[in-house]
Design a protein around this motif. Structure first.
Motif, PDB file in Angstrom:
ATOM      1  N   SER A  31       0.844  -1.194   0.000  1.00  0.00           N
ATOM      2  CA  SER A  31       0.000   0.000   0.000  1.00  0.00           C
ATOM      3  C   SER A  31       0.879   1.244   0.000  1.00  0.00           C
ATOM      4  O   SER A  31       2.074   1.179   0.316  1.00  0.00           O
ATOM      5  CB  SER A  31      -0.885   0.009   1.247  1.00  0.00           C
ATOM      6  N   ALA A  32       0.274   2.375  -0.320  1.00  0.00           N
ATOM      7  CA  ALA A  32       0.992   3.644  -0.242  1.00  0.00           C
ATOM      8  C   ALA A  32       1.422   3.911   1.201  1.00  0.00           C
ATOM      9  O   ALA A  32       2.499   4.445   1.455  1.00  0.00           O
ATOM     10  CB  ALA A  32       0.127   4.780  -0.773  1.00  0.00           C
ATOM     11  N   TYR A  33       0.587   3.500   2.141  1.00  0.00           N
ATOM     12  CA  TYR A  33       0.914   3.660   3.557  1.00  0.00           C
ATOM     13  C   TYR A  33       2.196   2.897   3.905  1.00  0.00           C
ATOM     14  O   TYR A  33       3.067   3.426   4.601  1.00  0.00           O
ATOM     15  CB  TYR A  33      -0.255   3.164   4.418  1.00  0.00           C
ATOM     16  N   ALA A  51       4.270  11.845   3.829  1.00  0.00           N
ATOM     17  CA  ALA A  51       3.147  11.243   3.100  1.00  0.00           C
ATOM     18  C   ALA A  51       2.616  12.233   2.075  1.00  0.00           C
ATOM     19  O   ALA A  51       2.152  11.846   1.005  1.00  0.00           O
ATOM     20  CB  ALA A  51       2.060  10.821   4.081  1.00  0.00           C
ATOM     21  N   TYR A  55       2.373  10.095  -1.426  1.00  0.00           N
ATOM     22  CA  TYR A  55       1.088   9.710  -2.005  1.00  0.00           C
ATOM     23  C   TYR A  55       0.886  10.327  -3.389  1.00  0.00           C
ATOM     24  O   TYR A  55       0.523   9.607  -4.330  1.00  0.00           O
ATOM     25  CB  TYR A  55      -0.065  10.069  -1.060  1.00  0.00           C
ATOM     26  N   LYS A  59       0.636   8.347  -7.049  1.00  0.00           N
ATOM     27  CA  LYS A  59      -0.463   8.553  -8.002  1.00  0.00           C
ATOM     28  C   LYS A  59       0.104   8.874  -9.381  1.00  0.00           C
ATOM     29  O   LYS A  59      -0.351   8.315 -10.387  1.00  0.00           O
ATOM     30  CB  LYS A  59      -1.396   9.661  -7.526  1.00  0.00           C
TER      31      LYS A  59
END
Length: 189
Positions: A31-33, A51, A55, A59
């Motif tokens: 995940s991006a997290y 972040a 993020y 994208k």
């Protein structure tokens, strides 16, 4: 430094974007997290990206076809898992191979930058305190990085182990430099 994803493409990626591709390659699917957490755990402050920058970069990488995104239902918003696409893998490998002379220059070092202006500190006692504090902080960081290297050694030498070992050598070199400064700096009170 920018990386070229395709020999025939004019699209260039930033160091941050290429590093994100590397993290996704190592941790996929992720995940991006989890990518943001990887940056948070980084030994280098250079890669402590927020972040707020990771993020949007992820994208963009997805929009450019560098990352394959799998969305699944989860709660109200859902969640996305990322994998490297073939184009992303090509960009990553091109970036790794792109060794330029600028990469051999000294690494960014916030202590060294501050010491460039140390003459602004008039009293030698204050300068000495700064040297001592920088040495103590670096020695504490060295203990942490050596513990990480020890943990990584348990799973056998691999890329993460050798990268962390480079951090040990870098910190040991900084300690030598700080000792030299402390021993040879003109204090001039």
């Amino acid at each position: 430094m920018l990386c070229q994803p395709h020999a025939m493409s004019r699209l260039e990626l930033t160091e941050l974007e290429c590093t994100i591709l590397g993290v996704v390659w190592r941790r996929q699917p992720c995940s991006a997290y989890s990518v943001a957490k990887e940056f948070e755990r980084s030994l280098s402050s250079q890669w402590s990206a927020s972040a707020g920058s990771i993020y949007p970069a992820m994208k963009r990488l997805g929009d450019r076809g560098m990352l394959a995104v799998h969305k699944e239902a989860w709660g109200k918003a859902g969640r996305s898992h990322f994998r490297l696409s073939p184009a992303g893998l090509e960009a990553l490998t091109n970036w790794i191979k792109d060794l330029t002379p600028s990469l051999a220059s000294p690494a960014p070092d916030a202590f060294r930058t501050r010491f460039f202006f140390i003459d602004a500190i008039a009293r030698s006692k204050d300068r000495r305190h700064i040297f001592d504090r920088a040495s103590k902080l670096t020695e504490e960081a060295l203990v942490e990085v050596k513990a990480l290297v020890s943990d990584l050694a348990a799973s056998g030498p691999n890329a993460e182990y050798f990268a962390a070992l480079g951090g040990v050598y870098e910190l040991e070199a900084r300690i030598l430099w700080l000792r030299y400064l402390g021993d040879h700096w003109r204090t001039g009170d």
